[in-house]
Each structure stands twice: as structure tokens, then as C-alpha cells.
Design an enzyme around this catalytic site. Structure first.
Site, short mmCIF file in Angstrom:
data_model
loop_
_atom_site.label_atom_id
_atom_site.label_comp_id
_atom_site.label_asym_id
_atom_site.label_seq_id
_atom_site.Cartn_x
_atom_site.Cartn_y
_atom_site.Cartn_z
N CYS A 327 136.52 21.74 -23.43
CA CYS A 327 135.94 21.76 -24.79
C CYS A 327 134.89 20.68 -25.03
O CYS A 327 133.82 21.00 -25.57
CB CYS A 327 137.01 21.76 -25.87
SG CYS A 327 138.59 21.11 -25.42
N GLN A 374 140.58 27.45 -15.72
CA GLN A 374 140.87 28.20 -16.94
C GLN A 374 139.78 29.23 -17.18
O GLN A 374 138.61 28.96 -16.91
CB GLN A 374 140.87 27.25 -18.14
CG GLN A 374 142.15 26.49 -18.32
CD GLN A 374 142.17 25.77 -19.67
OE1 GLN A 374 141.14 25.51 -20.25
NE2 GLN A 374 143.36 25.46 -20.14
N ASP A 376 138.26 29.76 -19.84
CA ASP A 376 138.21 29.06 -21.11
C ASP A 376 137.14 29.66 -22.01
O ASP A 376 136.18 30.26 -21.55
CB ASP A 376 137.88 27.59 -20.83
CG ASP A 376 138.57 26.67 -21.82
OD1 ASP A 376 139.09 27.18 -22.84
OD2 ASP A 376 138.57 25.46 -21.59
N HIS A 542 139.56 27.52 -29.76
CA HIS A 542 139.75 27.45 -28.31
C HIS A 542 140.56 28.67 -27.91
O HIS A 542 141.52 29.02 -28.58
CB HIS A 542 140.56 26.22 -27.92
CG HIS A 542 140.07 24.90 -28.46
ND1 HIS A 542 139.72 23.86 -27.64
CD2 HIS A 542 139.88 24.46 -29.72
CE1 HIS A 542 139.35 22.83 -28.37
NE2 HIS A 542 139.44 23.15 -29.65
#
Length: 672
Positions: A327, A374, A376, A542
Site C-alpha cells: 500500500c 499478494q 494486491d 485494500h
RNA sequence: GCCGCCGUAGCUCAGCCUGGUAGAGCGUGUGCUUGGUAAGCACAAGGCCGCGGGAUCGAAUCCCGUCGGCGGCUCCA
């Protein structure tokens, strides 16, 4: 879990003064009674006229009691064999029971001896007797066992009474209920021995924890043991080795998986599918570095909370850290320009490899590696866009699950802040003296004080947390999903929805996550310009769908015993010629399949067909095509799938069908 | 990180308790076998017994340390 035979538990009315044993006399397999939701020993006497139902030994309540009694039996046996042992607590669990005992460490050989002693005590059918005793007397009984004494002091109020259960010389402080005598505990098994801290606190005494299980009959015990053995065979570390998917080099890279070509194929297929999903739903892909200056991690709050779990290093006086999360990196990409309200949402995705220094006792296999990737994603949104964004992520998660699991059994958890312990989370604090609102990052900031007037009198303000939590809850409700709430399980920057899946053996795994974050964008000064030309806060969502490629791969391997859906399988086809006479035809079939994009190979080994099949079995190919004289003559292939089903196809037909199976990413195959 | 168990050939493991300098199966190579759906036959190569130290005439074996692995505990952004 073994299925339990249903028995009809008709309530019976019981007169005051009558024992439950008497009320249910003549009924088979009754080990306790239940009245008004409270369990009673059969030897208990009704205190008034009541309705009670029998508890059968194979019911969930009954199993619980059986295992609880088995834990007592374990403690009795241990005490007979080890005089200085001090039992602490022995509860039943979902699969059996354990008992924490303060004693010198024992080995698995000792375990067998203890189990033998337990079985001797079972044969004696020792009556289990309940006594109601005043606190003082209980403390007297356990005067030589500080653990029991502390439990009694904590649980029994001064001047009141509680219960103790005795079987021969052994007495335990316990609320029960228990089986009438030890003869009920025929189907028992000790499973393992390990250690645990007293009260889970590493500063207190280390206890020996003995695990075991008990069942109503030996058949279900054996079934349970068979399932356990089956589960061990499905261990992804074992199957990953057999399928040649990944290796761990414990000397050169402890805790870091290295992927072979086969394992990389699986990862690439997973990534390819997720890219398609991302692309069709407005998620743009970004690439961020694996290393950042420590300034980034200080700003994001990671240093304050997770420094000891990060890989950090210093170079020419500057501090750096390997990324434990994507992030903050995505924020750096996002923060390159000014955004209008019309620009949002902006959605960034990355197959970002993360590095976390998991402590030595915690690493293991692909479920807890020190590096993992991930799938993500971070959506930067306006307040009014949160709800839709969450809903659409939940939809993707559900769709993806249908391509991975034959029966996608998803469960949803809503993980919230623990308002009684807010120091573990990023929280706003309102100053009681000047009214200023400060944002405090993590608990390691030490004593907190107002950034305006330095007063230490701060009151946590949960407005942002409450709002974020309600958006998540609403999205779940709107999707008609049932969920459970877990206060205290939130991420440090916000509440989240965690999605679990149950695998073929009934085990629960966490995969996807959706998190609402009001804090991190603020820490990095993100904003957008609203329709009135004013700055407004950006909210970050997220999300990860697979979770991590590593853990998802482990789940898929264990759930399918390595027999992956064909689209994910590294070996979609192996062509096995019966003899060299059919080799040319095998090569022709193989070339055609490869030209269609199918992962196909020819087995060139000079072995019998049986031997070839046996050897290929470890690799779990989706299909083995055996071709010999018959197939050459008829232009066919004899297909054997990973489940040992067989069928004959014309080879053009097979090529077409397998192409369809793969392109549609079907979880079922051609032979079912 | 804590407790326990473990570390021997590419892999799975025996030997360790009761010290005398290393074994099996699979795999690999070679030869024979041309095979019809879960192991055809034979021979061969292959090991600083995780690493470091100690006691011993002598250590894979005993002791200490260390690094890993496993089972739990604790943790898990």
C-alpha cells in the site's frame, strides 16, 4: 469430522428429587442430560419439576463430555506415573482434547505408556463421582497444585462453592458434566505431545501439553485417524515435492520458497486469470520496488508497529526496508498528481512480492513463508463510492472462487477494532482540554499527548472506524451474505472483511480480504478536489482476492490432493506410447496439442506402460493419453484422468474438448 | 521468540541407546527387455552422517554450542 448418528432426543418431564439416570434408564448411549440449555450429570437430581432431554454419547454435546472425561482420565494416568506432575487445565477441543500439565518433558514413547495406563483405567470402569464443595475445601484439596489453586481463586467467589469430580484417587476441579464411569472411554487415542505456556504467557511456566481424542466407538475413532492420515498425505509440502513445484533451501534461503518451472506455471496461470479480472473491472496494474527508504515505512506506520518483523538494512548511512505491504508504494504512485472528484475511483493492482521476517518458529511451507506474492489492489475512492466499490470486490471474490473450487464454501468474517484496546490501532484522539483531534499511529509511540496543547488527557474518537465498519457490514448485507464479527481482529489502519474457504477435508483457510482505510491516505496527505474546488479526504480500499499466491497454491494442492483444475495444472497432458512403434503417432498428437496452447509432453522413458503410469502418477497430470497400435490405426487416444477414469476419444475430438475445458477454466474435467 | 522432537546418498529412511570409521528402497546411468494402464531384470555410480567445538586411542553414534526442519505455544500488516 465424523458424522454423528442422529438420535431422537425426546424431552421427558422429571419430578423434583428424581435423578436423570433414573429418568433415562433403559435408554442406550445416554451419558448426560440437558435442561434449559444446561448440561447435567446423570447422577444429578432434579431440583424442581422440569423437562430434560437425554444427551447421547454421539451427539455434539455428548462428544464434548466424552472428550472432557477423557482429558481427566489422561491426567489421572499421568499422575499415577509421574508423581510430581501438576495438572493445570484439560479442555475438550473440536477434534479431541488436551491437558496442560506442569511436569518434566516427555517423549512420544512415554505417550504410548500413558495411553496404555489410560486403557487399564478404562477397563476398571471406575465410577466418576461429583461433589459440591466450598471454596475453602477445594483449595485444601489442591494445596499442592498452584495452578489449580489459582483457577479456583479466580473462578470461585469467596464463600461460595463449586464442584470437583473424582475417580478413585484422582480428583479434578471441574464444572463437568462427565460420563458416569471410565468404562465409557473405550475409544481413546493420544495424538501428540508439545508445550504451552501457563495462561499462554511466555514469561510463566512451560507446561507439557498432551493432545488426544475420544470417540463414542472405535469405528468412528478409526475413521478419524484415517482422515488424519489422509490429511497428512495431502500436505502441500509433500505433494509439492512429488509434483516438483517448489523447493525450500533451508541453508541458503530459510522460509523462502523457490519455484520450479512447474510451480511457476501454476503461479503464472493464477496471475493471468487475475489480470483478466482486473482489466475487465477497471483495475490498472502498477509496479513498485521491493525496497524503500525507511522514511516510507515511518510515514505509513509500519516502523512503529512492525519494525521487528521487517527486513531492514543500512547502506552508506541510509536506512532501507523490504516491503512488507504494497500500500505505501501504491500511494507513492498515486500521489504524483492532483486528482479531481471526477478522476476517482483510481484502482491500482500489483502482484507484489512481500517480505516479512516471520519468527523462526512460525515459518513453514507455503502457508507461512517469509516472502510471498499478494494479488494486491488499492482503490482510491470518495466517501460516496465506498459502498459500490466494496460490493464489486465481493462479487469478484465470489466469481473467482467458482474457478478454483468445485464447491466454493466461502465464509465471511467482519474484523473490527477492539474499542477497549485501541492502542493497537491507528486511532484519532480528541483532547479533553482543548478539543483538538490528534491522529496517533500505533502503540509504540509511547505516552500519547495532544499535538496542540500537549495535554495527556485524550479520548479515543472512533467516528472513522465506525463509519468504515458500517460500510463493510452494509456491503455484506446487501450481497445477502452471512458473517460473524470479530472485535480486535482489524488491520491496524482499519476494519476488514476476511473471507475463508473450507477445503475438501473441512479445514478452514483465510484467503481474500477487503479493508477500508481512512488513515493511511491522511498520513501521506492524499486528497482530491471536490466540485466546489475544495480539498477532500481520499479513502483507500485494500483488497486481495487470492490473498497470496503461495497460500492459495497450498490450499488448492491440499484441497485437491494435487489434482488441480486442468487450467492450473502444470501437466495438462502426458502422451504415453505403448512401444516405440507408436512413438511417431505420440509425437504427432503431442505437437498438435502444443500448437493449441496445451501443456503436453511425450513420455520417452523405456519402461513398461504400467511403470510409466506409476511414475507419472506423482506429477498428477490432468490426462494421460496411452497410444498403441489400436490408437494409431483408429486415430484415437485412450484417456486416463487424474482420478483413474478412462475413455477413448478420437484425438481431434479430445483436442477440441480439452481446449474448451481449459479456456473456460472449468473445475470439472472431461471424464465426469 | 519459547518448549519438545529431528537433521545420514538426489528422495524416503535404517544404523545412534550398548563408540571400532556407512546401509536399504526409490531415483539416476549402462545393458538386456518393445511393453496395453499404479513398480520387467541385471550391474554400476553416488555420502566432510547439517556446521563448529569438547571428552575419548578412536565419534554418524556420547557432551556442549550453532544453523536449519517438524509439532505445538505466542504472533500473523
Amino acid at each position: 469430522m465424523v458424522s454423528l448418528a442422529e438420535k431422537i432426543a425426546e424431552p421427558k418431564s422429571i419430578k423434583k428429587g428424581m435423578s436423570f439416570a433414573h429418568a433415562f434408564s433403559g435408554m442406550q448411549d445416554v451419558i448426560a442430560a440437558k435442561s434449559d440449555g444446561i448440561l447435567h450429570d446423570l447422577t444429578d437430581v432434579a431440583e424442581k419439576d422440569i423437562l430434560a432431554t437425554p444427551v447421547f454419547k454421539d451427539s455434539p454435546d455428548g462428544l464434548h463430555i466424552l472428550r472432557h472425561s477423557a482429558a481427566h482420565l489422561l491426567a489421572q494416568a499421568v499422575l499415577q506415573m509421574y508423581r510430581n506432575a501438576k495438572p493445570n487445565a484439560g479442555p475438550p477441543t473440536d477434534e479431541g482434547f488436551y491437558y496442560d500439565i506442569y511436569m518434566d518433558p516427555i517423549s512420544s514413547d512415554d505417550l504410548q505408556a500413558i495411553e496404555k495406563r489410560m486403557k487399564e483405567l478404562v477397563a476398571k470402569k471406575i465410577p466418576i463421582v461429583k461433589r459440591v464443595l466450598p471454596r475453602k475445601e477445594l483449595l485444601e484439596i489442591f494445596k499442592n497444585n498452584k495452578f489449580k489453586r489459582e483457577r479456583i481463586e479466580e473462578k470461585v467467589l469467596e464463600g461460595s462453592s463449586s464442584t470437583a469430580y473424582s475417580q478413585a484417587e484422582f480428583t479434578d476441579f471441574c464444572t463437568g458434566p462427565h460420563v458416569p464411569n471410565t468404562g465409557y472411554l473405550r475409544a481413546i487415542k493420544l495424538l501428540s505431545v508439545s508445550s504451552a505456556y501457563y495462561k499462554g504467557d511466555e514469561n510463566l511456566e512451560k507446561m507439557v501439553r498432551i493432545y488426544g481424542t475420544a470417540f463414542p466407538d472405535s469405528r468412528s475413532l478409526e475413521e478419524f485417524l484415517r482422515m488424519r492420515a489422509e490429511a497428512a498425505k495431502r500436505d502441500h509440502r509433500r505433494i509439492g515435492h512429488e509434483m516438483d513445484l517448489f523447493v525450500f533451501n533451508s541453508e541458503m534461503a530459510p522460509g523462502f520458497p523457490l519455484y520450479t518451472p512447474n510451480g511457476t506455471t501454476i503461479r503464472n496461470e493464477m496471475v493471468k486469470y487475475m489480470r483478466e479480472m482486473n482489466q475487465s473491472r477497471g483495475w490498472e496494474e502498477v509496479t513498485t520496488p521491493h525496497v524503500f527508504r525507511d522514511e516510507l515505512w515511518k510515514r505509513s506506520g509500519h516502523y512503529a508497529k512492525y519494525l521487528s518483523d521487517m527486513f531492514v538494512f543500512e547502506l552508506k548511512g541510509d536506512g532501507y526496508g523490504l516491503k512488507p505491504m504494497n500500500c505505501p508504494g501504491h500511494i507513492q504512485v498515486f500521489d504524483r498528481k492532483v486528482y479531481s472528484y471526477r478522476d476517482l475511483p483510481v484502482r491500482y493492482s500489483e502482484f507484489g512480492t512481500l517480505y516479512r521476517y516471520e519468527k523462526s518458529g512460525e515459518v513453514g511451507g507455503l502457508t507461512r513463508p517469509r516472502s510471498f506474492t499478494q494479488d494486491d489492489g488499492h482503490a482510491f475512492v470518495r466517501m460516496d463510492q465506498i459502498a459500490d466499490e466494496i460490493s464489486s470486490i465481493l462479487e469478484v471474490i465470489r466469481e473467482v472462487s467458482t474457478k478454483l473450487f468445485r464447491v466454493p464454501l466461502l465464509s465471511f468474517d467482519l474484523s473490527l477494532i477492539d474499542k477497549n484496546n485501541p492502542e493497537n490501532f491507528l486511532v484519532s484522539y480528541k483532547c479533553r482540554s482543548c478539543g483538538h483531534i490528534s491522529e496517533i499511529r500505533g502503540k509504540s509511540t509511547g505516552n500519547i499527548s495532544c499535538s496542540n496543547c500537549s495535554s495527556g488527557d485524550l479520548k479515543p474518537d472512533f467516528t472513522k472506524w465506525d463509519r468504515a465498519s458500517s460500510y463493510l457490514a452494509e456491503a455484506l448485507d446487501k450481497a445477502g451474505l452471512e458473517y460473524r464479527e470479530f472485535p480486535g481482529d482489524a488491520a491496524f489502519y482499519g476494519p476488514k472483511i476476511d473471507i475463508h474457504v473450507k477445503d475438501a477435508l473441512g479445514r478452514d483457510w483465510q484467503i481474500s480480504t477487503v479493508q477500508v482505510d481512512f488513515f493511511m491516505p491522511g498520513n501521506f496527505g492524499l486528497y482530491f478536489v471536490n466540485s466546489e474546488g475544495r480539498k477532500e479526504d481520499i479513502i483507500m480500499i485494500h483488497r486481495a482476492v487470492y490473498g497470496s499466491l503461495e497460500r492459495m497454491m497450498a490450499i488448492l494442492i491440499e484441497g485437491t490432493a494435487g489434482k488441480l483444475p486442468t487450467w492450473l495444472s502444470p501437466h495438462q497432458v502426458f502422451v504415453v506410447p505403448v512401444s516405440d512403434d507408436s512413438l511417431e503417432y505420440a509425437e504427432k498428437v503431442n505437437r498438435h496439442l502444443i500448437s493449441l496452447g496445451i501443456r503436453s509432453r511425450v513420455d520417452h522413458s523405456q519402461e513398461s506402460v504400467s511403470k510409466k503410469i506409476r511414475t507419472l502418477h506423482d506429477l498428477r497430470p490432468s490426462y494421460i493419453l496411452v497410444v498403441g497400435a489400436k490408437e494409431v490405426e483408429n486415430n484415437t487416444v485412450t484417456v486416463r484422468d487424474a482420478f483413474n477414469r478412462q475413455a477413448v476419444f478420437s484425438y481431434m475430438d479430445f483436442a477440441e474438448k480439452i481446449s474448451g475445458e481449459i479456456s473456460e477454466r472449468r473445475v470439472t474435467n472431461l471424464l465426469e
